[in-house]
Write a protein that holds these residues in place. Structure first.
Motif, PDB file in Angstrom:
ATOM      1  N   ALA A 517       1.425  -1.216  -0.044  1.00 60.50           N
ATOM      2  CA  ALA A 517       0.387  -0.111  -0.036  1.00 60.50           C
ATOM      3  C   ALA A 517       0.489   1.116  -0.584  1.00 60.50           C
ATOM      4  O   ALA A 517       0.613   2.064  -1.511  1.00 60.50           O
ATOM      5  CB  ALA A 517      -0.452   0.275   1.241  1.00 60.50           C
ATOM      6  N   ALA A 518       1.825   0.662   0.648  1.00 62.84           N
ATOM      7  CA  ALA A 518       3.173   2.114   0.810  1.00 62.84           C
ATOM      8  C   ALA A 518       3.649   2.597  -0.628  1.00 62.84           C
ATOM      9  O   ALA A 518       3.610   3.476  -0.985  1.00 62.84           O
ATOM     10  CB  ALA A 518       3.580   2.005   2.213  1.00 62.84           C
ATOM     11  N   VAL A 519       3.941   1.398  -1.409  1.00 54.86           N
ATOM     12  CA  VAL A 519       4.889   2.033  -2.960  1.00 54.86           C
ATOM     13  C   VAL A 519       3.811   2.033  -3.502  1.00 54.86           C
ATOM     14  O   VAL A 519       4.438   2.381  -4.661  1.00 54.86           O
ATOM     15  CB  VAL A 519       5.247   1.322  -2.561  1.00 54.86           C
ATOM     16  CG1 VAL A 519       6.192   0.989  -1.689  1.00 54.86           C
ATOM     17  CG2 VAL A 519       4.946  -0.352  -2.681  1.00 54.86           C
ATOM     18  N   ALA A 520       2.755   2.120  -3.360  1.00 54.14           N
ATOM     19  CA  ALA A 520       1.836   2.579  -4.883  1.00 54.14           C
ATOM     20  C   ALA A 520       2.049   3.785  -5.138  1.00 54.14           C
ATOM     21  O   ALA A 520       0.555   4.839  -5.936  1.00 54.14           O
ATOM     22  CB  ALA A 520       0.343   1.917  -4.462  1.00 54.14           C
ATOM     23  N   ASN A 521       2.424   4.583  -4.779  1.00 57.00           N
ATOM     24  CA  ASN A 521       2.187   6.083  -4.614  1.00 57.00           C
ATOM     25  C   ASN A 521       3.509   6.400  -6.164  1.00 57.00           C
ATOM     26  O   ASN A 521       4.440   6.677  -5.759  1.00 57.00           O
ATOM     27  CB  ASN A 521       2.843   7.227  -3.450  1.00 57.00           C
ATOM     28  CG  ASN A 521       2.360   8.200  -4.003  1.00 57.00           C
ATOM     29  OD1 ASN A 521       2.360   8.971  -4.719  1.00 57.00           O
ATOM     30  ND2 ASN A 521       2.519   9.339  -2.741  1.00 57.00           N
ATOM     31  N   PRO A 522       3.278   7.811  -7.106  1.00 48.67           N
ATOM     32  CA  PRO A 522       3.130   7.592  -8.268  1.00 48.67           C
ATOM     33  C   PRO A 522       4.498   9.002  -7.855  1.00 48.67           C
ATOM     34  O   PRO A 522       5.496   8.548  -8.644  1.00 48.67           O
ATOM     35  CB  PRO A 522       2.761   8.029  -9.456  1.00 48.67           C
ATOM     36  CG  PRO A 522       1.453   7.471  -9.034  1.00 48.67           C
ATOM     37  CD  PRO A 522       1.231   7.332  -7.755  1.00 48.67           C
ATOM     38  N   ALA A 523       4.100   9.475  -6.803  1.00 46.53           N
ATOM     39  CA  ALA A 523       4.843  10.656  -6.409  1.00 46.53           C
ATOM     40  C   ALA A 523       6.630   9.924  -5.452  1.00 46.53           C
ATOM     41  O   ALA A 523       7.781  10.892  -5.788  1.00 46.53           O
ATOM     42  CB  ALA A 523       4.309  11.850  -5.186  1.00 46.53           C
TER      43      ALA A 523
END
Length: 868
Positions: A517-523
């Motif tokens: 969940a934590a690594v799914a941020n494109p930023a």
């Protein structure tokens, strides 16, 4: 059937003066109560008794049943006369309790009294859903000994504590009962029918007589259990069916903070079950229920308080990621050390207060569609361990604690497997990819010892957090592991490599499991040259990979850098500074772009073969779909290299082997990412063979024919010694391969070759490099080479080595056709295969051009030395 259902409805809905009474004084068996079954084969005779009247056919079975729900605290009485000689083919079973109206089928459950049979007895039996009937009370053999007149009155009593008493009176009057025996049996707690089942031979079709059936329940209901179903619902079970009218019944929870009971509703399918709705949440821990004025279906009322204490452990919740762990693995169960010789896993609930609902949880191997599914109602308390094994092995572990014996429990590979625990919705909750290297003990690796997780607070780690059990029995199933120490993971995840799966999709590979969940941020990600990222998708089941969807396509062979920052692993460690790697969209390989760079075909004991490839081109090349082949006198063995994308950058090495861990343990490397594990490896004979590299279309990219004679003749033991390519740009011929140096451990998988020799270049026809060499196998100038660059093709050469006194030492080549550029190595051996003495030597080179007949002669000197 309609009359039967109406009668059942009446019994369930209204209290009755007696549970069941029928003396057939009304002259029939179809009313008050209504019997059903083989009615045409029974009659009520002139003596007002129920008499058999079936077909005169040997092996006939007849039945009659009537509804009756009495089960505990009950007395059954009846009269019978079997006017025949009882035997194994002539007997009567009077069913006291039956769960269904067909007494003939094997699946009917309950209790019955057998009159006759082979022992001529009066005995009480229990019948389960499968298997033969079993004795509850085994009566005296020979009790029914008459061949014409076996009169008996039977009385059976079942107490509230499930104690059974069987009595019989051979006078038939019911005044001289003799006890046949007593027993305790609580297997079946419910009843729907009472009835008779007759078996006879042709002469006895009319010889069974019955009368005075009476079933009496004179005891009020008792409480059996109280089970919290939700925070505000309590399910209460009584020992028998209870009256549906709750108006006079009082349900109360006692104790400080106990919630009020708002409603009480009897279950529609099970009249012994009552659902209580509470006004507030039920407190955790011990609670007490008090019930007053509850009545059974027959008017027996428990006026005084019935009390029952029960424990509220909390309410089962579905487990989340890493909330149910595999903490012990017995993959190789033999030879047994002290545990059952059976594979098992141990699971653990690491939560502080969550009672986990395991129903529907799936245990399976990665890539398999077959799963072992936990049954409905399976729970795991906080801090609780449980053993998981095959359904046929559960009894072997019964003494070790909670056991889940599951169907479809997959066999565990001794060498290693990837195991998954998945939720009902197929979400991966836990993953472990174990290997036999995790034992770290060659003796225990051979079987009988379990692998144990060292620190249960570090569930994502691999080999660093697992080891062989130190318990004397070989493992600790169902209890704390033998080596339980703090072993935290404080290392943030590292980005290992990136691969362009397509012009618009890039896959990132990390060194450990990530928080999906934590690594799914494109930023968190960026590319140089800049390309927009539209979506991030972590890849299961172990979440070591992340796919980036790009807003615009990549260019083939354009070197691109991808950076990731604040990437969090599955235990919460986050990378601080950005971690980065380079990649490019792969190209179509040019001829000879990738070559065989090193080969180990005769490994050490317990070692494995490997082949190292080198991308000597300026292209980025994807190995997906490529194959490695071996050709020998016995045939061809072709194996896939990778079914997944695996891109080689220019100048990059990759080591192909089935066991990277074994190769790395024998030949340490600083870069384990250069290894690619193959599920199967082509067979490489220890003496000679040919290795071939094929692309996706089966086109040959490179091949090398090896022979053990190509090794340095000075080596006494060739086991574990690889052959290395000396010049990357040179041909895949024996002259361009040499034994790896002793100083590097005789092989360099994933590292620059120890026998690497740069191309000296230049415009001279012949040049010796190095001019001084020391052929001692240490990897430092172990051989010399005559490097040549010719002005045109078509030359033929002969090279002879002489010592300083002009004596013949070695005929290096004879009339060999030369390419325009190349080299001819000399390893310092003479024609007898022995090392030449230290000193000066002369290469006498004869160069012939057959087309013109021109002949040239050259001399070059070299020094054969030795290290002091």
């Amino acid at each position: 059937m309609r009359k039967l259902l109406l009668s059942l409805f009446a019994l369930l809905s209204f209290p009755a003066a007696a549970q069941l009474t029928d003396s057939f004084t009304d002259g029939n068996c179809t009313q008050s109560p209504a019997w059903t079954g083989d009615l045409a084969s029974f009659q009520v005779n002139t003596q007002l008794q129920l008499q058999s009247n079936g077909p005169a056919t040997t092996g006939t079975t007849l039945q009659l049943v009537t509804p009756c729900q009495a089960a505990t605290g009950t007395t059954w009485e009846f009269y019978a006369n079997l006017k025949l000689a009882t035997s194994g083919s002539n007997y009567a079973d009077v069913w006291l309790m039956a769960d269904q109206p067909d007494l003939k089928i094997p699946g009917t459950k309950g209790y019955f009294v057998r009159l006759g049979g082979t022992p001529d007895e009066v005995s009480l039996f229990r019948k389960d859903a499968s298997g033969s009937p079993v004795y509850v009370v085994n009566g005296l053999d020979g009790t029914l000994s008459s061949s014409t007149n076996n009169v008996v009155r039977v009385r059976v009593t079942r107490s509230l504590q499930n104690g059974w008493t069987l009595e019989r009176d051979l006078t038939g009057a019911g005044t001289s009962y003799i006890t046949e025996g007593t027993a305790t049996d609580a297997t079946h707690q419910r009843s729907n029918y009472t009835g008779v089942l007759l078996t006879y031979s042709s002469a006895n079709s009319r010889n069974f007589y019955f009368d005075d059936f009476r079933v009496t329940d004179a005891t009020p209901p008792t409480l059996v259990s109280a089970t919290p179903a939700t925070a505000r619902q309590l399910d209460v079970v009584f020992n028998e069916l209870v009256d549906a009218s709750p108006s006079a019944v009082s349900y109360r929870l006692t104790g400080a903070g106990a919630p009020a009971v708002l409603t009480a509703q009897r279950d529609a399918a099970d009249p012994a079950l009552v659902h209580l709705t509470l006004g507030s949440d039920l407190p955790l821990g011990n609670n007490t229920l008090e019930v007053r004025n509850v009545a059974d279906l027959y008017g027996n009322t428990a006026a005084g308080p019935l009390t029952l204490s029960f424990l509220n452990k909390g309410f089962p919740v579905l487990p989340g990621v890493n909330q149910v762990l595999i903490t012990e693995i017995m993959a190789d169960e033999t030879p047994a050390v002290g545990l059952p010789a059976s594979e098992y896993l141990e699971i653990y609930n690491p939560t502080a207060g969550a009672l986990l609902d395991l129903g529907g949880l799936r245990l399976q191997k990665a890539g398999s569609s077959t799963a072992a599914v936990f049954p409905a109602g399976a729970v795991l308390a906080p801090g609780e361990y449980a053993i998981v094994c095959g359904s046929t092995r559960a009894a072997e572990f019964a003494g070790f604690g909670k056991v889940f014996g599951l169907s479809n429990f997959s066999s565990l590979s001794n060498s290693g497997d990837q195991l998954l625990l998945r939720s009902r919705t197929a979400q991966t909750l836990f993953e472990v990819s174990y290997s036999d290297t995790w034992y770290k003990d060659n003796r225990k690796k051979e079987g009988g010892w379990a692998l144990e997780m060292v620190d249960l607070a570090n569930p994502c780690a691999g080999i660093d957090n697992w080891t062989a059990s130190t318990d004397a029995s070989g493992g600790t199933p169902g209890r704390a592991n033998s080596l339980k120490v703090t072993n935290p993971d404080r290392t943030p995840p590292a980005l290992l490599r990136a691969v362009a799966l397509s012009p618009t999709t890039v896959r990132l590979f990390f060194g450990e499991k990530l928080d999906s969940a934590a690594v799914a941020n494109p930023a968190l990600y960026g590319l140089v040259p800049a390309v927009g990222i539209t979506r991030v998708a972590p890849v299961g089941p172990d979440f070591r990979m992340v796919d980036l969807a790009l807003g615009s396509p990549l260019t083939v062979n354009q070197r691109t850098t991808v950076a990731a920052q604040r990437i969090t692993d599955c235990v919460g460690n986050a990378a601080g500074p950005a971690t980065s790697t380079t990649f490019a969209l792969p190209d179509v390989p040019a001829p000879d772009a990738v070559v065989i760079n090193e080969i180990l075909f005769n490994p050490r004991t317990s070692g494995v073969d490997f082949v190292e490839l080198l991308n000597r081109s300026a292209q980025y090349l994807d190995l997906r779909g490529w194959q490695l082949s071996s050709e020998t006198e016995t045939g061809t063995d072709v194996q896939n290299i990778s079914r997944e994308p695996y891109v080689l950058a220019p100048g990059q090495l990759v080591v192909l082997t089935t066991r990277p861990d074994v190769v790395q343990s024998q030949y340490p490397t600083n870069d384990p990412t250069t290894f690619l594990a193959l599920s199967s490896f082509p067979s490489l004979p220890d003496d000679a063979g040919t290795v071939i590299l094929l692309n996706t279309t089966g086109q040959k990219l490179d091949s090398y024919t090896y022979n053990k004679s190509q090794h340095l003749a000075l080596l006494d033991d060739l086991n574990g010694v690889s052959l290395e390519r000396t010049r990357p740009e040179g041909p895949s011929l024996a002259s361009n391969f040499h034994s790896a140096a002793s100083t590097v451990g005789y092989a360099t998988p994933g590292r620059p070759n120890s026998q690497y020799q740069a191309d000296p270049g230049g415009s001279k026809f012949f040049r010796v490099e190095p001019e001084t060499f020391t052929p001692d196998g240490d990897g430092q100038q172990d051989f010399t080479s005559i490097n040549y660059t010719l002005n045109q093709p078509g030359y033929v050469a002969s090279v002879t080595v002489y010592d300083a006194l002009g004596r013949l030492t070695r005929r290096l080549v004879r009339n060999e056709s030369l390419a325009v550029t190349g080299f001819l190595p000399w390893d310092g051996l003479n024609d007898q295969g022995r090392k030449a003495p230290i000193g000066y030597y002369v290469f006498f080179i004869e160069l012939l051009q057959p087309s013109s007949g021109l002949k040239y002669e050259y001399k070059r000197t070299v020094v054969l030395g030795a290290r002091l």
